[in-house]
Design an enzyme around this catalytic site. Structure first.
Site, PDB file in Angstrom:
ATOM      1  N   GLY A 131       0.817  -1.204   0.000  1.00  0.00           N
ATOM      2  CA  GLY A 131       0.000   0.000   0.000  1.00  0.00           C
ATOM      3  C   GLY A 131       0.851   1.254   0.000  1.00  0.00           C
ATOM      4  O   GLY A 131       2.042   1.235   0.329  1.00  0.00           O
ATOM      5  N   CYS A 132       0.242   2.381  -0.351  1.00  0.00           N
ATOM      6  CA  CYS A 132       0.993   3.632  -0.483  1.00  0.00           C
ATOM      7  C   CYS A 132       1.457   4.163   0.869  1.00  0.00           C
ATOM      8  O   CYS A 132       2.645   4.416   1.071  1.00  0.00           O
ATOM      9  CB  CYS A 132       0.172   4.672  -1.240  1.00  0.00           C
ATOM     10  SG  CYS A 132      -1.484   4.966  -0.557  1.00  0.00           S
TER      11      CYS A 132
END
Length: 345
Positions: A131-132
């Site tokens: 995920g970012c």
């Protein structure tokens, strides 16, 4: 050539992925799937691609004609898709959703953070792209975890651009609300905490305290928690993160490094990383926007360190890292097609 299929190609991540792959010297895009846009020109949706491609969205998914498929779905849709569709065993999968990021006996997906899993990525057929927020937070904490220096709860604040919420309009994404505005959300409960804690515990020495996910575990007396406060920013792309770590004992001892020792720790840890770099001065977000870089900087105040780290949420936080992983999975130099430069302004 690597033959590529893209599912969920009409969203922000799909558009960024197409943009990268069009100029990748070793890639041919076979199909870009979008049921709602089937037959339409890709450039009519991703308008930055006018003049770059005549590719059209497809409703078909010819998996027998590709070497790898990118899942650019929303969270939860990848697992559901695989229950309804069969992808040949020889076709690699790179999933940008969170469905397979947590290790489990029910799947064989490798967590695709090249800074710690490069060898595993090179050998895998199924990959869960990080995920970012998780990528950015981990970049700042991984060297400390490996050195056993996470001995107290860690305070993390991170602000993300509006593209992190996806392309579908919502109450907190339209311009009149987002512009000149900030807000917090999912305080202490963000879903990326699961994968962050997983990686930190994987690296920590056996004798070091466990890092627990308070959404899953009930912390014991000596456990460490990540107190994560995410913010919505009024800019389009990028993540700017600060992390506060507290040390114990006298400075210069095993559990309380000097600033010079901390800097050397980070430089050594990321010496072989293709895109993650330690920087000796304070950072600003424009240094990473539109690149696949992750930048890190450390300062020290008494017995506390403040780590600043930042990425572009759509690139190093999503499709840039996914292409980096694809390169590794197919035996290419991991930087192929990704030497992107930030704006000077």
């Amino acid at each position: 050539m690597i033959r590529v299929g893209i599912l969920g190609a009409a969203g922000y991540t799909g558009g960024e992925l197409i943009r990268l792959l069009l100029w990748h010297p070793e890639v041919e895009i076979v199909f870009a799937n979008s049921e709602s846009n089937a037959g339409n020109l890709v450039a009519d949706v991703h308008e930055g691609l006018y003049g770059e491609t005549e590719l059209r969205f497809s409703s078909e998914m010819p998996f027998d004609k590709v070497d790898v498929v990118f899942f650019c779905f929303g969270h939860g849709k990848s697992e559901a898709f695989l229950k309804e569709h069969t992808i040949p065993e020889n076709v690699k999968i790179i999933d940008l959703a969170q469905d397979f990021r947590i290790a489990a006996p029910t799947h064989d997906y490798v967590y695709g953070l090249p800074e710690i899993h490069k060898a595993e990525i090179q050998q895998c057929n199924h990959l869960a792209n990080p995920g970012c927020f998780a990528t950015c937070v981990q970049v700042g904490l991984l060297p400390l975890a490996k050195a056993g220096l996470l001995t107290h709860d860690v305070a993390v604040n991170a602000i993300t651009g509006s593209t992190g919420a996806g392309q579908k309009p919502g109450a907190t994404t339209h311009f009149s609300w987002r512009n000149n505005n900030m807000s917090v959300y999912k305080v202490f409960t963000h879903q990326h905490l699961h994968e962050i804690c997983q990686s930190l515990n994987e690296l920590r020495p056996v004798s070091a305290p466990a890092v627990v996910d308070t959404l899953v575990d009930k912390p014991k007396e000596d456990d460490i928690t990540i107190d994560f406060i995410p913010y919505r920013g009024d800019f389009a792309r990028g993540i700017f993160c600060t992390e506060v770590i507290k040390f114990q004992g006298e400075e210069g001892t095993a559990l309380h490094p000097t600033l010079e020792q901390l800097v050397e720790l980070y430089k050594s840890f990321y010496a072989g990383a293709a895109f993650t770099h330690y920087v000796d001065k304070a950072l600003d977000l424009k240094q990473v926007v539109n690149t696949n870089k992750a930048l890190v900087h450390v300062e020290k105040f008494g017995n506390k360190a403040v780590v600043t780290c930042m990425i572009d949420n759509l690139l190093k936080g999503a499709v840039g890292q996914a292409v980096q992983n694809m390169n590794l999975m197919f035996g290419l130099d991991e930087t192929t097609g990704l030497r992107l430069k930030p704006s000077a302004f």
